[in-house]
Design a protein around this motif. Structure first.
Motif, mmCIF file in Angstrom:
data_model
loop_
_atom_site.group_PDB
_atom_site.id
_atom_site.type_symbol
_atom_site.label_atom_id
_atom_site.label_comp_id
_atom_site.label_asym_id
_atom_site.label_seq_id
_atom_site.Cartn_x
_atom_site.Cartn_y
_atom_site.Cartn_z
ATOM 1 N N THR A 66 0.828 -1.197 0.000
ATOM 2 C CA THR A 66 0.000 0.000 0.000
ATOM 3 C C THR A 66 0.866 1.252 0.000
ATOM 4 O O THR A 66 2.011 1.227 0.489
ATOM 5 C CB THR A 66 -0.955 0.024 1.215
ATOM 6 O OG1 THR A 66 -1.797 1.179 1.156
ATOM 7 C CG2 THR A 66 -0.209 0.019 2.527
ATOM 8 N N ILE A 67 0.324 2.315 -0.555
ATOM 9 C CA ILE A 67 0.929 3.638 -0.514
ATOM 10 C C ILE A 67 -0.212 4.641 -0.571
ATOM 11 O O ILE A 67 -1.226 4.387 -1.220
ATOM 12 C CB ILE A 67 1.930 3.858 -1.675
ATOM 13 C CG1 ILE A 67 2.776 5.106 -1.455
ATOM 14 C CG2 ILE A 67 1.226 3.899 -3.021
ATOM 15 C CD1 ILE A 67 3.953 5.218 -2.425
ATOM 16 N N GLN A 68 -0.052 5.756 0.137
ATOM 17 C CA GLN A 68 -1.045 6.820 0.095
ATOM 18 C C GLN A 68 -0.327 8.136 -0.164
ATOM 19 O O GLN A 68 0.841 8.293 0.164
ATOM 20 C CB GLN A 68 -1.824 6.945 1.410
ATOM 21 C CG GLN A 68 -2.512 5.673 1.856
ATOM 22 C CD GLN A 68 -1.602 4.837 2.731
ATOM 23 O OE1 GLN A 68 -1.079 5.305 3.719
ATOM 24 N NE2 GLN A 68 -1.410 3.579 2.355
ATOM 25 N N GLY A 69 -1.066 9.090 -0.740
ATOM 26 C CA GLY A 69 -0.496 10.393 -1.042
ATOM 27 C C GLY A 69 -1.349 11.538 -0.538
ATOM 28 O O GLY A 69 -2.572 11.463 -0.551
ATOM 29 N N LEU A 70 -0.669 12.583 -0.081
ATOM 30 C CA LEU A 70 -1.299 13.841 0.314
ATOM 31 C C LEU A 70 -0.633 14.964 -0.458
ATOM 32 O O LEU A 70 0.526 14.843 -0.867
ATOM 33 C CB LEU A 70 -1.123 14.096 1.818
ATOM 34 C CG LEU A 70 -1.706 13.074 2.790
ATOM 35 C CD1 LEU A 70 -1.311 13.427 4.219
ATOM 36 C CD2 LEU A 70 -3.216 12.998 2.659
ATOM 37 N N ALA A 71 -1.339 16.078 -0.637
ATOM 38 C CA ALA A 71 -0.775 17.285 -1.244
ATOM 39 C C ALA A 71 -0.590 18.304 -0.127
ATOM 40 O O ALA A 71 -1.569 18.764 0.453
ATOM 41 C CB ALA A 71 -1.700 17.836 -2.316
ATOM 42 N N GLN A 72 0.668 18.621 0.184
ATOM 43 C CA GLN A 72 0.959 19.530 1.290
ATOM 44 C C GLN A 72 1.871 20.650 0.821
ATOM 45 O O GLN A 72 3.034 20.392 0.464
ATOM 46 C CB GLN A 72 1.611 18.768 2.452
ATOM 47 C CG GLN A 72 0.715 17.699 3.031
ATOM 48 C CD GLN A 72 1.394 16.901 4.128
ATOM 49 O OE1 GLN A 72 2.603 16.766 4.170
ATOM 50 N NE2 GLN A 72 0.581 16.376 5.026
#
Length: 192
Positions: A108-114
């Motif tokens: 699994t991998i998750q992404g956020l825009a920061q």
């Protein structure tokens, strides 16, 4: 329990120089883009990837199934969540006695825009499935998702003792930018 500080690297990657090339998974594996109905599978992959690793000391929620599910719910409910940079890998198997086909969530991998950056969250591969290039595949698909979302750079944090992950990130072109410390209450911690 005592407070322990874990030394971590912030590692960065310039998506403007990335040439693309998100490989397909090897035979027997399936790459699945984010869908809301997959939270439990992401949480399962996260739990199996981190439960006995150093990161479970740094982030205790990773050592419990319900903690991983709660974390997935928190990540995916954020305004800065990037579904295009969030992927799951399943292992497709056949039961040796019954011949029944089934799948297991193993990556699994998750992404956020920061602040204009793509922020990788919790890249994890279950230990028995490591060494097959699955982490590289997830990172490449997350990078493509960040670019699709209009982001030009991405970063992640990794505990300095996690030398295997650091080697992977550096091989893929990530550069160490800063050292950060994460405080955590841990009994018998292995932190720096």
């Amino acid at each position: 329990m005592g407070m322990t500080y874990f030394k971590r690297y912030r590692m960065e990657f310039d998506l403007r120089t990335w040439s693309g090339g998100a490989n397909a998974p090897p035979a027997g594996y399936e790459l699945v883009p984010y869908q809301p109905g997959l939270l439990h599978e992401h949480a399962t992959a996260k739990y199996h990837s981190f439960r006995e690793e150093l990161d479970a000391d740094v982030f205790p929620c990773l050592s419990r199934r319900e903690g991983c599910l709660r974390l997935m719910r928190e990540i995916t409910s954020r305004k800065d969540f990037v579904p295009e940079a969030t992927w799951l890998i399943r292992y497709l198997a056949v039961h040796p006695q019954t011949g029944e086909r089934f799948s297991l969530a193993v990556g699994t991998i998750q992404g956020l825009a920061q602040e204009g950056w793509g922020a990788i969250q919790n890249l994890g591969i279950a230990p028995e499935h490591r060494g097959r290039g699955l982490g590289s595949i997830l990172l490449a698909h997350a990078a493509a998702g960040f670019r699709q979302a209009g982001l030009r750079q991405m970063h992640l944090e990794v505990t300095t003792e996690n030398t295997g992950a650091i080697r992977l990130y550096e091989r893929l072109g990530f550069k160490r930018s800063t050292v950060v410390y994460k405080a955590s209450e841990v009994a018998g911690a292995r932190g720096a």
